[in-house]
Design a protein around this motif. Structure first.
Motif, PDB file in Angstrom:
ATOM      1  N   ILE A   1      -4.692   4.518 -10.653  1.00 65.68           N
ATOM      2  CA  ILE A   1      -5.675   5.394  -9.992  1.00 65.68           C
ATOM      3  C   ILE A   1      -6.938   5.421 -10.850  1.00 65.68           C
ATOM      4  O   ILE A   1      -6.894   5.820 -12.024  1.00 65.68           O
TER       5      ILE A   1
ATOM      6  N   LYS B   1      -9.408  11.347  -9.330  1.00 65.32           N
ATOM      7  CA  LYS B   1      -9.222  11.534  -7.884  1.00 65.32           C
ATOM      8  C   LYS B   1      -8.196  12.658  -7.684  1.00 65.32           C
ATOM      9  O   LYS B   1      -7.384  12.945  -8.571  1.00 65.32           O
TER      10      LYS B   1
ATOM     11  N   THR C   1     -11.206   8.066   3.222  1.00 64.25           N
ATOM     12  CA  THR C   1     -12.572   8.577   3.335  1.00 64.25           C
ATOM     13  C   THR C   1     -12.759   9.733   2.353  1.00 64.25           C
ATOM     14  O   THR C   1     -11.846  10.537   2.165  1.00 64.25           O
TER      15      THR C   1
ATOM     16  N   ALA D   1      -3.767   9.917   0.252  1.00 66.29           N
ATOM     17  CA  ALA D   1      -4.717   8.832  -0.019  1.00 66.29           C
ATOM     18  C   ALA D   1      -3.944   7.536  -0.272  1.00 66.29           C
ATOM     19  O   ALA D   1      -2.839   7.574  -0.821  1.00 66.29           O
TER      20      ALA D   1
ATOM     21  N   ILE E   1       0.845  -1.202   0.000  1.00 65.42           N
ATOM     22  CA  ILE E   1       0.000   0.000   0.000  1.00 65.42           C
ATOM     23  C   ILE E   1       0.876   1.246   0.000  1.00 65.42           C
ATOM     24  O   ILE E   1       1.750   1.415   0.856  1.00 65.42           O
TER      25      ILE E   1
ATOM     26  N   ALA F   1      -2.991  -0.511  -5.953  1.00 68.11           N
ATOM     27  CA  ALA F   1      -2.582  -0.894  -7.306  1.00 68.11           C
ATOM     28  C   ALA F   1      -1.203  -0.262  -7.495  1.00 68.11           C
ATOM     29  O   ALA F   1      -1.054   0.773  -8.149  1.00 68.11           O
TER      30      ALA F   1
HETATM   31  C1  LIG Z   1      -6.031   0.215   1.261  1.00 69.58           C
HETATM   32  C2  LIG Z   1      -6.651   0.996   0.145  1.00 69.58           C
HETATM   33  C3  LIG Z   1      -6.148   0.880  -1.138  1.00 69.58           C
HETATM   34  C4  LIG Z   1      -6.697   1.611  -2.197  1.00 69.58           C
HETATM   35  N1  LIG Z   1      -6.171   1.463  -3.434  1.00 69.58           N
HETATM   36  C5  LIG Z   1      -6.675   2.197  -4.469  1.00 69.58           C
HETATM   37  C6  LIG Z   1      -6.109   2.069  -5.770  1.00 69.58           C
HETATM   38  O1  LIG Z   1      -5.146   1.330  -6.003  1.00 69.58           O
HETATM   39  N2  LIG Z   1      -6.633   2.845  -6.755  1.00 69.58           N
HETATM   40  C7  LIG Z   1      -7.655   3.719  -6.541  1.00 69.58           C
HETATM   41  O2  LIG Z   1      -8.078   4.421  -7.465  1.00 69.58           O
HETATM   42  N3  LIG Z   1      -8.211   3.854  -5.309  1.00 69.58           N
HETATM   43  C8  LIG Z   1      -7.736   3.123  -4.276  1.00 69.58           C
HETATM   44  N4  LIG Z   1      -8.274   3.267  -3.016  1.00 69.58           N
HETATM   45  C9  LIG Z   1      -9.324   4.272  -2.805  1.00 69.58           C
HETATM   46  C10 LIG Z   1      -8.719   5.676  -2.616  1.00 69.58           C
HETATM   47  O3  LIG Z   1      -7.818   5.701  -1.535  1.00 69.58           O
HETATM   48  C11 LIG Z   1      -9.876   6.671  -2.329  1.00 69.58           C
HETATM   49  O4  LIG Z   1     -10.684   6.750  -3.474  1.00 69.58           O
HETATM   50  C12 LIG Z   1      -9.399   8.043  -1.920  1.00 69.58           C
HETATM   51  O5  LIG Z   1     -10.492   8.762  -1.401  1.00 69.58           O
HETATM   52  C13 LIG Z   1      -8.824   8.855  -3.064  1.00 69.58           C
HETATM   53  O6  LIG Z   1      -8.437  10.091  -2.524  1.00 69.58           O
HETATM   54  P1  LIG Z   1      -8.029  11.381  -3.370  1.00 69.58           P
HETATM   55  O7  LIG Z   1      -9.266  11.830  -4.155  1.00 69.58           O
HETATM   56  O8  LIG Z   1      -7.648  12.354  -2.314  1.00 69.58           O
HETATM   57  O9  LIG Z   1      -6.917  11.026  -4.299  1.00 69.58           O
HETATM   58  C14 LIG Z   1      -7.788   2.499  -1.964  1.00 69.58           C
HETATM   59  C15 LIG Z   1      -8.319   2.604  -0.656  1.00 69.58           C
HETATM   60  C16 LIG Z   1      -7.768   1.849   0.375  1.00 69.58           C
HETATM   61  C17 LIG Z   1      -8.345   1.960   1.757  1.00 69.58           C
END
Ligand SMILES: Cc1cc2nc3c(=O)[nH]c(=O)nc-3n(C[C@H](O)[C@H](O)[C@H](O)COP(=O)(O)O)c2cc1C
Length: 212
Positions: free
Chosen positions: A60, A71, A101, A41, A26, A45
């Motif tokens: 993402i 995002k 969140t 965040a 992570i 992946a």
């Molecule tokens: C452990 C974990 C792993 C995550 N991995 C991904 C990922 O690989 N790709 C993705 O798009 N969102 C992933 N997410 C969801 C994002 O963290 C989440 O959408 C976040 O709110 C994005 O924040 P941002 O808009 O500030 O970039 C993951 C969430 C968690 C809890």
């Protein structure tokens, strides 16, 4: 069960993929917008793809709502070209989860999670002080494929707290760092504590001798 991609909804494919490509490391990514507002965040992946130069990659997805919007992390990296991958270990797992969140844009995940930050060595984006290791990155390339962005980052500086480094390698003392991995979409993670198997690589000459 068998699933045909053409007839399987995208969110079902997502759930299957994240349960099968597991465990995943992570990356808790810190990034900043043009005004210097900090964002954090988690993304699983994530992996490394090159060594010379050192390249890491992060997948993402766009936000699910219509119209499709990137995002904050993807948008910030596109606009400012810099980010930091903070390594997620057991002790910061709960705080990492708070950063996922979907807070309104004006709320800072970093503060709400109870994280603090310290300046990075080369990039403007700070790293998370509570993370024991971090990779400072500059955007190398971003590929847009459907609703996903694959961000390749060139690692420009590495930080690891001294006591997690065995200078002989230098190796990371993984059995002490306690990184965690993501297992599926049900909030399941794997600890790396007490779970080590040591399987040394076998040189061909040795392999031939073993067969005799
Ligand atoms: C452990 C974990 C792993 C995550 N991995 C991904 C990922 O690989 N790709 C993705 O798009 N969102 C992933 N997410 C969801 C994002 O963290 C989440 O959408 C976040 O709110 C994005 O924040 P941002 O808009 O500030 O970039 C993951 C969430 C968690 C809890």
């Amino acid at each position: 069960m068998q699933f045909e991609i053409e007839t399987t909804p995208a969110n079902a494919i997502y759930k299957l993929l994240i349960g099968m490509v597991a465990p995943r490391p992570i990356a808790l990514i810190t990034s900043m917008d043009e005004e210097g507002r900090l964002n954090a965040a988690p993304f699983s992946a994530y992996n490394y793809f090159g060594i010379d130069p050192p390249i890491i990659g992060v997948g993402i997805q766009n936000r699910p709502a219509e119209p499709a919007t990137p995002k904050d992390t993807a948008r910030n990296i596109r606009r400012t070209g810099e980010f930091v991958v903070n390594v997620v270990t057991e002790d910061i797992a709960q705080k990492m989860n708070i950063c996922a969140t979907d807070f309104p844009a004006e709320m800072s995940e970093v503060e709400l999670a109870g994280f603090t930050t310290v300046p990075s060595q080369l990039v403007k984006v700070p790293r998370i002080a509570e993370a024991h290791a971090a990779l400072e990155c500059r955007e190398y390339a971003t590929m847009e494929i459907g609703s996903s962005r694959i961000v390749l980052g060139r690692v420009v500086a590495i930080f690891v707290e001294d006591h997690y480094v065995d200078p002989a390698g230098p190796y990371i003392k993984a059995e002490e760092l306690h990184a965690i991995g993501r297992m599926n979409g049900l909030g399941n993670y794997v600890r790396t504590r007490d779970a080590f198997m040591t399987i040394p690589r076998i040189p061909y000459e040795q392999w031939k001798k073993n067969r005799q």
